[in-house]
Design a protein around this motif. Structure first.
Motif, PDB file in Angstrom:
ATOM      1  N   TRP A 188       4.558  16.997   4.846  1.00  0.00           N
ATOM      2  CA  TRP A 188       4.177  15.977   3.734  1.00  0.00           C
ATOM      3  C   TRP A 188       4.703  16.695   2.449  1.00  0.00           C
ATOM      4  CZ3 TRP A 188       2.736  11.269   4.724  1.00  0.00           C
ATOM      5  CH2 TRP A 188       1.755  10.918   5.580  1.00  0.00           C
ATOM      6  N   THR A 189       5.199  15.726   1.672  1.00  0.00           N
ATOM      7  CA  THR A 189       5.823  16.555   0.168  1.00  0.00           C
ATOM      8  C   THR A 189       5.005  15.717  -0.688  1.00  0.00           C
ATOM      9  OG1 THR A 189       7.472  14.947  -0.166  1.00  0.00           O
ATOM     10  CG2 THR A 189       8.098  16.810   1.293  1.00  0.00           C
ATOM     11  N   ALA A 190       5.177  15.936  -1.974  1.00  0.00           N
ATOM     12  CA  ALA A 190       4.275  15.361  -2.945  1.00  0.00           C
ATOM     13  C   ALA A 190       4.717  14.108  -3.349  1.00  0.00           C
ATOM     14  CB  ALA A 190       4.293  16.253  -4.272  1.00  0.00           C
ATOM     15  N   ASP A 191       6.126  13.669  -3.080  1.00  0.00           N
ATOM     16  CA  ASP A 191       6.801  12.658  -3.664  1.00  0.00           C
ATOM     17  C   ASP A 191       6.431  11.117  -3.019  1.00  0.00           C
ATOM     18  OD1 ASP A 191       7.775  14.378  -5.488  1.00  0.00           O
ATOM     19  OD2 ASP A 191       9.741  14.204  -4.686  1.00  0.00           O
ATOM     20  N   TRP A 192       6.529   9.890  -3.688  1.00  0.00           N
ATOM     21  CA  TRP A 192       6.492   8.801  -3.134  1.00  0.00           C
ATOM     22  C   TRP A 192       8.010   8.628  -2.587  1.00  0.00           C
ATOM     23  CZ3 TRP A 192       2.325   6.291  -2.020  1.00  0.00           C
ATOM     24  CH2 TRP A 192       1.033   6.307  -2.991  1.00  0.00           C
ATOM     25  N   TYR A 193       8.095   7.637  -1.739  1.00  0.00           N
ATOM     26  CA  TYR A 193       9.616   7.201  -1.041  1.00  0.00           C
ATOM     27  C   TYR A 193      10.106   6.529  -2.220  1.00  0.00           C
ATOM     28  CZ  TYR A 193      12.871   5.569   2.416  1.00  0.00           C
ATOM     29  OH  TYR A 193      14.123   5.258   3.155  1.00  0.00           O
ATOM     30  N   TYR A 206      10.647   1.539  -0.394  1.00  0.00           N
ATOM     31  CA  TYR A 206      10.712   2.016  -1.587  1.00  0.00           C
ATOM     32  C   TYR A 206       9.549   1.743  -2.493  1.00  0.00           C
ATOM     33  CZ  TYR A 206      15.521   3.911  -0.952  1.00  0.00           C
ATOM     34  OH  TYR A 206      16.611   4.506  -0.508  1.00  0.00           O
ATOM     35  N   GLY A 207       9.175   2.577  -3.281  1.00  0.00           N
ATOM     36  CA  GLY A 207       8.015   2.385  -4.240  1.00  0.00           C
ATOM     37  C   GLY A 207       6.967   3.046  -3.766  1.00  0.00           C
ATOM     38  N   GLU A 208       5.528   3.080  -4.444  1.00  0.00           N
ATOM     39  CA  GLU A 208       4.623   3.718  -4.288  1.00  0.00           C
ATOM     40  C   GLU A 208       3.716   3.171  -3.028  1.00  0.00           C
ATOM     41  OE1 GLU A 208       2.362   4.418  -7.729  1.00  0.00           O
ATOM     42  OE2 GLU A 208       3.935   5.506  -8.682  1.00  0.00           O
ATOM     43  N   LYS A 209       4.350   3.256  -1.952  1.00  0.00           N
ATOM     44  CA  LYS A 209       3.613   2.719  -0.554  1.00  0.00           C
ATOM     45  C   LYS A 209       3.445   3.979   0.347  1.00  0.00           C
ATOM     46  CE  LYS A 209       6.335  -1.705  -1.176  1.00  0.00           C
ATOM     47  NZ  LYS A 209       7.139  -2.534  -0.303  1.00  0.00           N
ATOM     48  N   HIS A 210       4.669   4.729   0.498  1.00  0.00           N
ATOM     49  CA  HIS A 210       4.996   5.836   1.465  1.00  0.00           C
ATOM     50  C   HIS A 210       5.141   7.041   0.548  1.00  0.00           C
ATOM     51  CE1 HIS A 210       6.022   2.970   5.204  1.00  0.00           C
ATOM     52  NE2 HIS A 210       4.856   2.425   4.339  1.00  0.00           N
ATOM     53  N   LYS A 211       4.563   8.148   1.363  1.00  0.00           N
ATOM     54  CA  LYS A 211       4.934   9.555   0.980  1.00  0.00           C
ATOM     55  C   LYS A 211       6.028  10.065   1.904  1.00  0.00           C
ATOM     56  CE  LYS A 211       2.117  10.270  -2.207  1.00  0.00           C
ATOM     57  NZ  LYS A 211       2.379  10.718  -3.734  1.00  0.00           N
ATOM     58  N   ALA A 238       6.091   7.720   5.498  1.00  0.00           N
ATOM     59  CA  ALA A 238       4.690   7.137   6.165  1.00  0.00           C
ATOM     60  C   ALA A 238       3.633   7.013   5.007  1.00  0.00           C
ATOM     61  CB  ALA A 238       4.315   8.162   7.215  1.00  0.00           C
ATOM     62  N   PRO A 239       2.915   6.002   5.412  1.00  0.00           N
ATOM     63  CA  PRO A 239       1.574   5.721   4.542  1.00  0.00           C
ATOM     64  C   PRO A 239       1.019   7.124   4.288  1.00  0.00           C
ATOM     65  CG  PRO A 239       1.801   4.183   6.082  1.00  0.00           C
ATOM     66  CD  PRO A 239       2.765   4.998   6.694  1.00  0.00           C
ATOM     67  N   PRO A 240       0.304   7.184   3.296  1.00  0.00           N
ATOM     68  CA  PRO A 240      -0.726   8.454   2.891  1.00  0.00           C
ATOM     69  C   PRO A 240      -1.720   8.720   3.533  1.00  0.00           C
ATOM     70  CG  PRO A 240       0.032   7.407   0.765  1.00  0.00           C
ATOM     71  CD  PRO A 240       0.188   6.724   1.918  1.00  0.00           C
ATOM     72  N   ASP A 241      -2.203   7.541   4.419  1.00  0.00           N
ATOM     73  CA  ASP A 241      -3.184   7.806   5.129  1.00  0.00           C
ATOM     74  C   ASP A 241      -3.071   7.955   6.814  1.00  0.00           C
ATOM     75  OD1 ASP A 241      -2.387   5.141   5.554  1.00  0.00           O
ATOM     76  OD2 ASP A 241      -4.378   4.240   5.555  1.00  0.00           O
ATOM     77  N   TYR A 242      -1.552   8.226   7.123  1.00  0.00           N
ATOM     78  CA  TYR A 242      -1.255   8.093   8.458  1.00  0.00           C
ATOM     79  C   TYR A 242      -1.352   9.651   9.058  1.00  0.00           C
ATOM     80  CZ  TYR A 242       2.080   8.005  12.271  1.00  0.00           C
ATOM     81  OH  TYR A 242       2.727   7.815  13.675  1.00  0.00           O
ATOM     82  N   ILE A 243      -1.768   9.706  10.399  1.00  0.00           N
ATOM     83  CA  ILE A 243      -1.905  11.035  10.909  1.00  0.00           C
ATOM     84  C   ILE A 243      -1.373  10.839  12.381  1.00  0.00           C
ATOM     85  CG2 ILE A 243      -4.020  11.745   9.547  1.00  0.00           C
ATOM     86  CD1 ILE A 243      -5.908  11.042  11.869  1.00  0.00           C
TER      87      ILE A 243
END
Length: 362
Positions: A188-193, A206-211, A238-243
């Motif tokens: 994981w990185t800090a940035d949005w895609y 693109y946008g504040e959807k995926h990290k 991937a979405p931030p809640d993805y594991i």
């Protein structure tokens, strides 16, 4: 990382104080990939690249420190015990099995990784920080060089098709001495895609959807796509809640500016101006190479097309050769199409080359 320390009041803290980390010097580096849709497979560095990596550009970063290895199960367990954070779902009874203690922690979301990083008095790396630490300043394709085969005997476990304990993949060490930046887990990185500045590719995510995720994992070895996904410039998201079982993370921390006589010298700054000049020169070389190759292929394909269509047309007029003549004509039309594509590549390369020269003069 060392996980226990005693503060000035004599209180024991479980948060890590001393990291096994690597100092990344301040300076510029080459980020992204120089690729256009018409390149096809002509250039080695474009062969597996994606349009969200464009354009190749120069970034400048201040000095920072990055963990030498991804966070392990053992390190994450200390965090879970100290904070009461929910353990990864695959841990039995919320505890780490002894034989997995030094494996990278997985099944962690972006929020889990971010919470650990803050607790550990650090943060998640930005995309640029991750890529510089993995790639060095010279724009190499993989952490070890420009070919996945070039690691040789130094690449023990480089292509392992399962997670391995950290520090057991010597072939993945970056120019700065950062380990595991390819082939163990995605990170994981800090940035949005988001698109890079100057990128015209349209992407629905693109946008504040995926990290953004970086690194490539053991699963790509199993899928035989390591040559594509182990590249330093490759971006996944991937979405931030993805594991999942092949995503982990590592931490970075800022370095306070050095002041005064006797202050440590972190590095000699790499000039952004020199790197920008180098990028323009490399782009010109690539475009010239494409123009020559596309021009040669255009002439070859056109010659084959003319011969095939001519012979095929003659054959069609003779009943016993009609089917063969027809097939030969179809093949000729295919080569004619290929010739037109290469003519367009040649024309596009010439225009971009002229544009690149104008930028160099401005």
């Amino acid at each position: 990382m060392e996980f226990s320390s005693i503060d000035q009041n004599g209180v024991t803290s479980n948060a890590p104080q001393d990291w096994d980390d690597v100092l990344i010097p301040r300076g510029a580096f080459i980020m992204g990939t120089d690729i256009e849709p018409f390149y096809g497979t002509i250039l080695a560095q474009s062969r597996h690249a994606k349009l969200d990596e464009t354009p190749m550009h120069v970034r400048f970063l201040e000095v920072y420190r990055i963990a030498r290895y991804p966070v392990t199960n053992a390190e994450y367990e200390v965090f879970v015990k100290a904070t009461g954070h929910t353990p990864p779902p695959h841990w039995t009874g919320g505890r780490v099995a002894a034989n997995t203690a030094t494996l990278p922690v997985v099944h962690v979301s972006w929020a889990d990784a971010n919470a650990y990083a803050q607790w550990a008095q650090g943060r998640l790396p930005t995309e640029a920080e991750w890529e510089k630490a993995a790639r060095g300043a010279d724009g190499r394709i993989y952490p070890w060089g420009n070919a996945i085969q070039s690691v040789g005997d130094q690449g023990a476990n480089l292509l392992a098709d399962e997670p391995t304990p950290v520090g057991k993949r010597p072939g993945t060490v970056s120019p700065y001495g950062v380990h595991e930046v390819a082939g163990n887990v995605w990170e994981w990185t800090a940035d949005w895609y988001q698109p890079y500045e100057g990128n015209t590719h349209r992407e629905s995510d693109y946008g504040e959807k995926h990290k953004v995720l970086r690194g490539g994992s053991w699963l790509e070895v199993r899928d035989q796509t390591a040559n594509r996904y182990f590249r330093c410039a490759n971006r996944l998201h991937a979405p931030p809640d993805y594991i999942t079982s092949n995503i982990g993370f590592r931490c970075v921390r800022d370095v306070a500016p050095a002041h005064g006589k006797g202050a440590p010298v972190y590095s000699t700054q790499i000039s952004a101006e020199l790197l920008n000049k180098y990028v323009r020169q490399e782009r010109s070389k690539n475009l010239q190479r494409i123009r020559r190759r596309a021009g040669g292929r255009c002439l070859t394909d056109f010659g084959i097309a003319a011969l095939a269509i001519g012979v095929g047309s003659y054959g069609v007029m003779i009943p016993k050769y009609a089917i063969g003549g027809f097939m030969l004509g179809v093949i000729g039309i295919g080569f004619l199409f290929s010739a037109s594509v290469n003519f367009w590549r040649q024309w596009k390369a010439r225009n971009l080359l002229n544009s690149n020269k104008m930028k160099g003069q401005s």
